[in-house]
Structures are given as structure tokens and as C-alpha cells.
Design a protein around this motif. Structure first.
Motif, PDB file in Angstrom:
ATOM      1  N   LEU A  49     -22.260  87.435  81.546  1.00 43.97           N
ATOM      2  CA  LEU A  49     -22.901  88.223  82.576  1.00 43.97           C
ATOM      3  C   LEU A  49     -22.177  87.949  83.885  1.00 43.97           C
ATOM      4  O   LEU A  49     -21.815  86.804  84.175  1.00 43.97           O
ATOM      5  CB  LEU A  49     -24.375  87.856  82.704  1.00 43.97           C
ATOM      6  N   VAL A  50     -21.960  88.980  84.683  1.00 44.78           N
ATOM      7  CA  VAL A  50     -21.207  88.837  85.926  1.00 44.78           C
ATOM      8  C   VAL A  50     -22.074  89.293  87.102  1.00 44.78           C
ATOM      9  O   VAL A  50     -22.669  90.373  87.064  1.00 44.78           O
ATOM     10  CB  VAL A  50     -19.912  89.681  85.890  1.00 44.78           C
ATOM     11  N   SER A  51     -22.160  88.446  88.123  1.00 43.20           N
ATOM     12  CA  SER A  51     -22.935  88.791  89.317  1.00 43.20           C
ATOM     13  C   SER A  51     -22.169  88.364  90.561  1.00 43.20           C
ATOM     14  O   SER A  51     -21.164  87.642  90.481  1.00 43.20           O
ATOM     15  CB  SER A  51     -24.308  88.114  89.290  1.00 43.20           C
ATOM     16  N   ARG A  97     -23.870  94.939  72.828  1.00 43.04           N
ATOM     17  CA  ARG A  97     -24.205  93.520  72.636  1.00 43.04           C
ATOM     18  C   ARG A  97     -25.297  93.086  73.603  1.00 43.04           C
ATOM     19  O   ARG A  97     -26.256  92.403  73.227  1.00 43.04           O
ATOM     20  CB  ARG A  97     -22.963  92.652  72.837  1.00 43.04           C
ATOM     21  N   LEU A  98     -25.132  93.463  74.872  1.00 41.21           N
ATOM     22  CA  LEU A  98     -26.101  93.075  75.897  1.00 41.21           C
ATOM     23  C   LEU A  98     -27.472  93.678  75.606  1.00 41.21           C
ATOM     24  O   LEU A  98     -28.499  92.986  75.674  1.00 41.21           O
ATOM     25  CB  LEU A  98     -25.616  93.518  77.271  1.00 41.21           C
ATOM     26  N   VAL A 146     -21.764  93.091  82.303  1.00 42.73           N
ATOM     27  CA  VAL A 146     -21.316  92.212  81.215  1.00 42.73           C
ATOM     28  C   VAL A 146     -19.881  92.589  80.874  1.00 42.73           C
ATOM     29  O   VAL A 146     -19.556  93.765  80.736  1.00 42.73           O
ATOM     30  CB  VAL A 146     -22.235  92.341  79.974  1.00 42.73           C
ATOM     31  N   PHE A 147     -19.001  91.553  80.792  1.00 43.87           N
ATOM     32  CA  PHE A 147     -17.589  91.781  80.516  1.00 43.87           C
ATOM     33  C   PHE A 147     -17.021  90.583  79.756  1.00 43.87           C
ATOM     34  O   PHE A 147     -17.589  89.483  79.805  1.00 43.87           O
ATOM     35  CB  PHE A 147     -16.785  91.924  81.817  1.00 43.87           C
ATOM     36  N   PRO A 148     -15.864  90.760  79.096  1.00 43.26           N
ATOM     37  CA  PRO A 148     -15.152  89.598  78.575  1.00 43.26           C
ATOM     38  C   PRO A 148     -14.753  88.688  79.734  1.00 43.26           C
ATOM     39  O   PRO A 148     -14.315  89.167  80.784  1.00 43.26           O
ATOM     40  CB  PRO A 148     -13.916  90.212  77.896  1.00 43.26           C
ATOM     41  N   GLU A 149     -14.907  87.410  79.557  1.00 43.12           N
ATOM     42  CA  GLU A 149     -14.650  86.448  80.628  1.00 43.12           C
ATOM     43  C   GLU A 149     -13.222  86.541  81.160  1.00 43.12           C
ATOM     44  O   GLU A 149     -12.984  86.436  82.370  1.00 43.12           O
ATOM     45  CB  GLU A 149     -14.931  85.035  80.127  1.00 43.12           C
ATOM     46  N   ALA A 161     -23.367  82.438  81.314  1.00 42.86           N
ATOM     47  CA  ALA A 161     -23.232  82.460  79.856  1.00 42.86           C
ATOM     48  C   ALA A 161     -24.295  83.326  79.196  1.00 42.86           C
ATOM     49  O   ALA A 161     -25.452  83.379  79.625  1.00 42.86           O
ATOM     50  CB  ALA A 161     -23.313  81.036  79.309  1.00 42.86           C
ATOM     51  N   LEU A 162     -23.867  84.009  78.129  1.00 38.43           N
ATOM     52  CA  LEU A 162     -24.788  84.699  77.228  1.00 38.43           C
ATOM     53  C   LEU A 162     -25.019  83.795  76.023  1.00 38.43           C
ATOM     54  O   LEU A 162     -24.114  83.050  75.621  1.00 38.43           O
ATOM     55  CB  LEU A 162     -24.194  86.035  76.758  1.00 38.43           C
TER      56      LEU A 162
END
Length: 285
Positions: free
Chosen positions: A164-166, A193-194, A229-232, A248-249
Motif C-alpha cells: 500500500l502506498v500513501s 488482489r487489494l 497499491v503497487f509493486p514495491e 505492508a500487505l
């Protein structure tokens, strides 16, 4: 009836509009209308329900569309088979999800070895790209896997972690119920996925805002509009600069596999085979 008639029919069916089909095919609208009417006359049945806002396939139209997709796909396969040479050349049409960070290295290596090949890249969401490959509109695609489709062959390219990205570094699950989620449109593997995780946890997002590009989503997150939500690996640069933060998810929703897909049993040209070989070489390097 000829292949061009079937292509016109398929395009009108896809758009639900003669005018939009004519624009895509670079035909005058009256010509498209005439070809559809001739096709209906030859088959002795209407193919569409016509209304003020466009056209919708009727039962016979849907039946013809199934035959049309099969015929046009086989025709494309035949062309690829006869156009193939021992030396990779021509146009290779590849689909990509926008966050394939390993793609530049693969493309660089491929161009270095096969300068006569013209790579045409088409960005999209997984669901749409899978359909494009199944209908042989694309030679192959990098998508989020695993893919469950009877016409698709796939192999793993690499695995990544979804996060998760914020904008801020403070985060709790409750934030999802008070702040918008900024996501790709339906059909995106990351979004799926989310949403699966949220459903399992009984979490209802405050709002879902749909965007079409990676840059717009990340820029909006960095501006504090919402979360995504994205690949890290795809946001590592912005994270290092402090513009965004990752959270983290839980497993198994935090693991995502990028796969390369092609249509099963379709003829593999030397151009496509050389591209697949380069992907494998990059994986094993």
C-alpha cells in the motif's frame, strides 16, 4: 462476404456504433453501414438491435461474432506463419502492464541482438491484455499472473511484493475507510488482489477513484489525495526521495507474479521466439 466484411462487423460489434467503427477503420460511415446491410442480406438475418444511441448484437449477431473471431484469428496466424523468416524482423506487438520495472533491460538486450525488429508496446490492464492475446491482436504480453484462460500459455518472469502506498508514513487499516483509494480501472491484477483482501477483512473503502496511468496515480498519492497499491520496486525511487511511503500487505495478498503470455497452439514466429528466448536469458542472468 469476405474477410474485410467480417472485420467491419467485428469492429461495429466492439464499439456498438457505426460512426466509431468507421473512424477506427478510416472508412466513410455510409460504407460501413452498407457492408453491414449486405452481410445481413447474405446471411438472411438481422445481426443488431438498432437504437438511437447505437447498435447492440442480437442472438444471431453474437453467434456470428464467435465465428468471426475464430476466422480472423486463424487468418492472422496464417499470415504470421508465411511472413516468418529465420532472421527475426518485422513488427512484434507486445502488451504491458505499466509497472513492469524489468522491461527496459529486456528491451535493451533484445534491441541489441535484433535491430531489424520493430517493437510496438501497448499498455493496459491484465484482463484486457489477456483478451487481446487470446484474439491474436497482440503477439504476447506481460501481465499479472497467474492467468486462467483456456487459450493462453504463460511462464513466470519475476515475483514482486505488493504494498500500500500513501503520502504519510503513519498508517492503519482504518485509513482505507476514510481516504480514497486511487486505482487502475477494473481488470488490473493489483487492484484485484487489494479488493480480495478488503473483502476478506470486511473493509469498505471510503471511495475508489479510477485512473489510467501509473504517473497520474503516483502523483496524486504524493499530493496527498489518497492511497494506492503497487509493486514495491515500481515506486522505490519516489520512496527514497520521501515523496511516498510503503505499508505492508498481509500474505498471500502481498505477492504478485508477472508472467509473459502468448496464445496456445498459435504459430510461433522466429521474431516472437527470439523475444521469448531473451526474456528467459534475462531471468536466468
Amino acid at each position: 462476404m469476405d474477410l474485410n466484411d467480417l472485420n467491419i462487423f467485428q469492429t461495429v460489434a466492439a464499439h456498438g456504433s457505426v460512426s466509431k467503427a468507421a473512424a477506427e477503420l478510416s472508412y466513410v460511415q455510409s460504407n460501413v453501414t452498407a457492408r453491414i446491410k449486405l452481410l445481413e442480406k447474405e446471411l438472411q438475418t438481422p445481426l443488431f438491435y438498432r437504437h438511437k444511441r447505437g447498435m447492440i448484437l442480437n442472438a444471431e449477431g453474437k453467434r456470428l461474432l464467435q465465428y468471426t473471431k475464430s476466422i480472423l484469428s486463424q487468418f492472422e496466424e496464417m499470415k504470421h506463419a508465411f511472413q516468418s523468416t529465420s532472421t527475426p524482423s518485422g513488427v512484434l506487438e507486445i502488451g504491458i502492464v505499466e509497472t513492469v520495472v524489468a522491461l527496459p533491460s529486456i528491451l535493451h538486450a533484445y534491441y541489441s541482438h535484433y535491430p531489424d525488429v520493430e517493437l510496438s508496446l501497448k499498455a493496459g490492464v491484465t484482463e484486457h491484455l489477456v483478451q487481446e492475446v487470446a484474439e491474436m491482436r497482440l503477439d504476447g504480453a506481460f501481465v499479472t499472473g497467474p492467468v486462467k484462460h483456456p487459450l493462453i500459455e504463460q511462464f513466470d518472469v519475476f515475483q514482486e511484493k505488493l504494498v500500500l502506498v500513501s503520502q504519510g508514513d503513519d498508517f492503519s487499516v482504518e485509513d482505507i475507510t476514510t481516504r480514497p483509494l486511487l486505482l487502475y480501472k477494473k481488470g488490473c491484477g493489483y487492484r484485484e488482489r487489494l479488493e480480495t483482501w478488503l473483502k476478506m477483512e470486511g473493509i469498505i473503502p471510503k471511495q475508489i477513484m479510477e485512473f489510467g496511468t501509473f504517473e497520474t496515480i503516483v502523483g496524486s498519492v504524493a499530493a496527498g489525495i489518497g492511497m494506492t497499491v503497487f509493486p514495491e520496486s515500481s515506486i522505490s525511487g519516489l520512496r527514497a526521495q520521501g515523496h511516498v511511503h510503503c505499508h505492508a500487505l498481509p500474505e498471500p495478498y502481498n505477492e504478485v507474479t508477472t508472467v509473459f503470455i502468448r496464445r496456445k497452439e498459435a504459430y510461433v514466429t522466429s521474431t516472437l521466439q527470439s523475444f521469448i528466448d531473451e526474456i528467459i536469458a534475462q531471468i536466468q542472468a
